[in-house]
Design a protein around this motif. Structure first.
Motif, PDB file in Angstrom:
ATOM      1  N   VAL A  92      97.301  49.446   5.003  1.00  0.00           N
ATOM      2  CA  VAL A  92      98.704  49.224   4.598  1.00  0.00           C
ATOM      3  C   VAL A  92      98.842  49.280   3.080  1.00  0.00           C
ATOM      4  CG1 VAL A  92     100.666  47.651   4.657  1.00  0.00           C
ATOM      5  CG2 VAL A  92      99.239  47.931   6.700  1.00  0.00           C
ATOM      6  N   PRO A  93      98.119  48.438   2.307  1.00  0.00           N
ATOM      7  CA  PRO A  93      98.233  48.582   0.852  1.00  0.00           C
ATOM      8  C   PRO A  93      97.655  49.893   0.329  1.00  0.00           C
ATOM      9  CG  PRO A  93      96.536  46.973   1.398  1.00  0.00           C
ATOM     10  CD  PRO A  93      97.258  47.289   2.674  1.00  0.00           C
ATOM     11  N   SER A  94      96.650  50.432   1.020  1.00  0.00           N
ATOM     12  CA  SER A  94      96.069  51.708   0.586  1.00  0.00           C
ATOM     13  C   SER A  94      97.107  52.820   0.645  1.00  0.00           C
ATOM     14  CB  SER A  94      94.876  52.071   1.475  1.00  0.00           C
ATOM     15  OG  SER A  94      93.860  51.108   1.390  1.00  0.00           O
ATOM     16  N   TYR A  95      97.779  52.945   1.780  1.00  0.00           N
ATOM     17  CA  TYR A  95      98.790  53.987   1.931  1.00  0.00           C
ATOM     18  C   TYR A  95     100.017  53.711   1.057  1.00  0.00           C
ATOM     19  CZ  TYR A  95      96.235  55.850   5.964  1.00  0.00           C
ATOM     20  OH  TYR A  95      95.298  56.410   6.792  1.00  0.00           O
ATOM     21  N   PHE A  96     100.289  52.425   0.815  1.00  0.00           N
ATOM     22  CA  PHE A  96     101.420  52.116  -0.051  1.00  0.00           C
ATOM     23  C   PHE A  96     101.136  52.555  -1.489  1.00  0.00           C
ATOM     24  CE2 PHE A  96     104.486  49.317  -2.289  1.00  0.00           C
ATOM     25  CZ  PHE A  96     105.630  49.752  -1.641  1.00  0.00           C
ATOM     26  N   GLY A  97      99.870  52.556  -1.881  1.00  0.00           N
ATOM     27  CA  GLY A  97      99.507  53.089  -3.189  1.00  0.00           C
ATOM     28  C   GLY A  97      99.875  54.549  -3.307  1.00  0.00           C
ATOM     29  N   LEU A  98      99.655  55.322  -2.255  1.00  0.00           N
ATOM     30  CA  LEU A  98     100.056  56.723  -2.241  1.00  0.00           C
ATOM     31  C   LEU A  98     101.577  56.848  -2.298  1.00  0.00           C
ATOM     32  CD1 LEU A  98      97.531  57.939   0.445  1.00  0.00           C
ATOM     33  CD2 LEU A  98      97.679  58.862  -1.883  1.00  0.00           C
ATOM     34  N   TRP A  99     102.264  56.027  -1.499  1.00  0.00           N
ATOM     35  CA  TRP A  99     103.734  56.043  -1.507  1.00  0.00           C
ATOM     36  C   TRP A  99     104.262  55.784  -2.916  1.00  0.00           C
ATOM     37  CZ3 TRP A  99     107.491  56.264   2.581  1.00  0.00           C
ATOM     38  CH2 TRP A  99     108.794  55.991   2.161  1.00  0.00           C
ATOM     39  N   MET A 100     103.693  54.789  -3.592  1.00  0.00           N
ATOM     40  CA  MET A 100     104.156  54.438  -4.927  1.00  0.00           C
ATOM     41  C   MET A 100     103.882  55.560  -5.924  1.00  0.00           C
ATOM     42  SD  MET A 100     105.806  51.710  -4.766  1.00  0.00           S
ATOM     43  CE  MET A 100     105.996  51.462  -6.541  1.00  0.00           C
ATOM     44  N   GLY A 101     102.783  56.278  -5.735  1.00  0.00           N
ATOM     45  CA  GLY A 101     102.517  57.427  -6.596  1.00  0.00           C
ATOM     46  C   GLY A 101     103.599  58.482  -6.454  1.00  0.00           C
ATOM     47  N   GLY A 102     103.991  58.781  -5.213  1.00  0.00           N
ATOM     48  CA  GLY A 102     105.064  59.743  -4.980  1.00  0.00           C
ATOM     49  C   GLY A 102     106.397  59.246  -5.487  1.00  0.00           C
ATOM     50  N   SER A 103     106.667  57.953  -5.299  1.00  0.00           N
ATOM     51  CA  SER A 103     107.928  57.366  -5.758  1.00  0.00           C
ATOM     52  C   SER A 103     108.024  57.390  -7.278  1.00  0.00           C
ATOM     53  CB  SER A 103     108.033  55.929  -5.240  1.00  0.00           C
ATOM     54  OG  SER A 103     109.251  55.339  -5.616  1.00  0.00           O
ATOM     55  N   TRP A 104     106.911  57.097  -7.940  1.00  0.00           N
ATOM     56  CA  TRP A 104     106.876  57.162  -9.407  1.00  0.00           C
ATOM     57  C   TRP A 104     107.199  58.563  -9.892  1.00  0.00           C
ATOM     58  CZ3 TRP A 104     104.149  60.010 -12.943  1.00  0.00           C
ATOM     59  CH2 TRP A 104     104.166  59.565 -14.271  1.00  0.00           C
ATOM     60  N   LEU A 105     106.619  59.555  -9.211  1.00  0.00           N
ATOM     61  CA  LEU A 105     106.872  60.946  -9.589  1.00  0.00           C
ATOM     62  C   LEU A 105     108.342  61.301  -9.404  1.00  0.00           C
ATOM     63  CD1 LEU A 105     105.810  63.729 -10.449  1.00  0.00           C
ATOM     64  CD2 LEU A 105     105.323  64.184  -8.023  1.00  0.00           C
ATOM     65  N   ALA A 106     108.931  60.883  -8.292  1.00  0.00           N
ATOM     66  CA  ALA A 106     110.335  61.190  -8.029  1.00  0.00           C
ATOM     67  C   ALA A 106     111.247  60.587  -9.094  1.00  0.00           C
ATOM     68  CB  ALA A 106     110.733  60.676  -6.645  1.00  0.00           C
ATOM     69  N   ALA A 107     110.901  59.385  -9.579  1.00  0.00           N
ATOM     70  CA  ALA A 107     111.722  58.716 -10.590  1.00  0.00           C
ATOM     71  C   ALA A 107     111.732  59.497 -11.899  1.00  0.00           C
ATOM     72  CB  ALA A 107     111.219  57.300 -10.824  1.00  0.00           C
ATOM     73  N   ARG A 108     110.705  60.297 -12.150  1.00  0.00           N
ATOM     74  CA  ARG A 108     110.624  61.096 -13.379  1.00  0.00           C
ATOM     75  C   ARG A 108     111.361  62.425 -13.265  1.00  0.00           C
ATOM     76  NH1 ARG A 108     108.506  56.425 -13.104  1.00  0.00           N
ATOM     77  NH2 ARG A 108     107.891  55.659 -15.154  1.00  0.00           N
ATOM     78  N   LYS A 109     111.868  62.733 -12.055  1.00  0.00           N
ATOM     79  CA  LYS A 109     112.612  63.979 -11.819  1.00  0.00           C
ATOM     80  C   LYS A 109     111.885  65.187 -12.425  1.00  0.00           C
ATOM     81  CE  LYS A 109     117.217  61.844 -11.559  1.00  0.00           C
ATOM     82  NZ  LYS A 109     116.660  60.659 -10.918  1.00  0.00           N
ATOM     83  N   PRO A 110     110.679  65.474 -11.942  1.00  0.00           N
ATOM     84  CA  PRO A 110     109.898  66.566 -12.541  1.00  0.00           C
ATOM     85  C   PRO A 110     110.555  67.924 -12.307  1.00  0.00           C
ATOM     86  CG  PRO A 110     108.905  65.861 -10.481  1.00  0.00           C
ATOM     87  CD  PRO A 110     110.014  64.884 -10.777  1.00  0.00           C
ATOM     88  N   GLY A 111     110.520  68.753 -13.325  1.00  0.00           N
ATOM     89  CA  GLY A 111     111.061  70.097 -13.204  1.00  0.00           C
ATOM     90  C   GLY A 111     110.006  71.069 -12.707  1.00  0.00           C
ATOM     91  N   LEU A 112     110.434  72.297 -12.468  1.00  0.00           N
ATOM     92  CA  LEU A 112     109.510  73.340 -12.025  1.00  0.00           C
ATOM     93  C   LEU A 112     108.889  73.997 -13.258  1.00  0.00           C
ATOM     94  CD1 LEU A 112     111.655  74.925  -9.160  1.00  0.00           C
ATOM     95  CD2 LEU A 112     109.983  73.064  -9.018  1.00  0.00           C
ATOM     96  N   ASN A 113     108.036  73.219 -13.945  1.00  0.00           N
ATOM     97  CA  ASN A 113     107.409  73.697 -15.172  1.00  0.00           C
ATOM     98  C   ASN A 113     106.054  73.017 -15.329  1.00  0.00           C
ATOM     99  OD1 ASN A 113     108.048  71.037 -16.071  1.00  0.00           O
ATOM    100  ND2 ASN A 113     110.065  71.756 -16.761  1.00  0.00           N
ATOM    101  N   LEU A 114     105.375  73.308 -16.436  1.00  0.00           N
ATOM    102  CA  LEU A 114     104.039  72.751 -16.642  1.00  0.00           C
ATOM    103  C   LEU A 114     104.077  71.228 -16.760  1.00  0.00           C
ATOM    104  CD1 LEU A 114     102.357  75.298 -19.078  1.00  0.00           C
ATOM    105  CD2 LEU A 114     101.825  74.884 -16.666  1.00  0.00           C
ATOM    106  N   ARG A 115     105.119  70.690 -17.395  1.00  0.00           N
ATOM    107  CA  ARG A 115     105.229  69.244 -17.511  1.00  0.00           C
ATOM    108  C   ARG A 115     105.347  68.617 -16.122  1.00  0.00           C
ATOM    109  NH1 ARG A 115     109.207  65.509 -17.304  1.00  0.00           N
ATOM    110  NH2 ARG A 115     108.892  63.566 -18.495  1.00  0.00           N
TER     111      ARG A 115
END
Length: 201
Positions: A92-115
């Protein structure tokens, strides 16, 4: 990242289907398909950010149900299986770590570029590392199947034995998901541009 409830439900259904199919070890052309679970939880955090209250528990329940189906389907008692120790619930906490990684990325609104690619790689590695250390460590230290005596040196050796496989598997599914995301984003922009062009004529 999805904006409407119908989009979120559609994405959830697709991710759940992929995880369920691969977690029960399906084969295509006599080759086992790698379990997508780790990638699915990362992508769910990315695409379904803000829906953790319902989406995460449902994905966890599906993961346990798939394990139950596989174990009992082999004629074994689920609770007596070597994988289902006290460490099993650390998923449960292991998979939530993955979820939080994806959620963190979404909050940064990454563009389709190198950044955006760099942010995605960093978020995936952080989520993967949290999941790997928690799941591997809990199994090593809590499972009755690990021979005694235990030591940090032996645990680090075990971490080294398995990290590449889990990293490759996670990166594969996350990479596929991000390619789909990029294609869908580009398609949406193209259709939006076409609609705006029609309105100006």
């Amino acid at each position: 990242m999805a904006t409407t409830q119908s989009q979120r439900l559609g994405i959830f259904a697709a991710l759940a289907l992929v995880m369920a199919a691969t977690r029960v070890h399906i084969s295509i052309l006599h080759h086992d398909v790698w379990d997508a679970s780790w990638g699915v939880f990362f992508l769910a955090g990315f695409w379904l950010r803000g829906s953790a209250r319902w989406a995460f528990p449902l994905l966890m329940a599906l993961a346990v149900l798939a394990d139950y189906f596989v174990i009992t389907g082999q004629g074994m008692d689920f609770w007596q299986h070597y994988c289902v120790s006290a460490a099993y619930w650390f998923l449960v906490p292991s998979y939530f770590g993955l979820w939080m990684g994806g959620s963190w990325l979404a909050a940064r609104k990454p563009g389709l570029n190198l950044r955006g690619l760099g942010l995605a790689a960093g978020a995936m590695l952080a989520g993967w590392a949290a999941c790997y250390v928690l799941s591997n460590g809990s199994y090593y230290w809590l499972s009755a199947t690990v021979p005694q005596p235990r030591s940090f040196a032996a645990w680090f050796a075990n971490l080294g034995d398995w990290y590449l496989f889990f990293l490759e598997t996670t990166a594969l599914w996350v990479g596929l998901g991000l390619v789909v995301h990029a294609l869908a984003t580009q398609l949406g922009r193209t259709l939006g541009h076409a609609d705006s062009t029609k309105l100006t004529h």
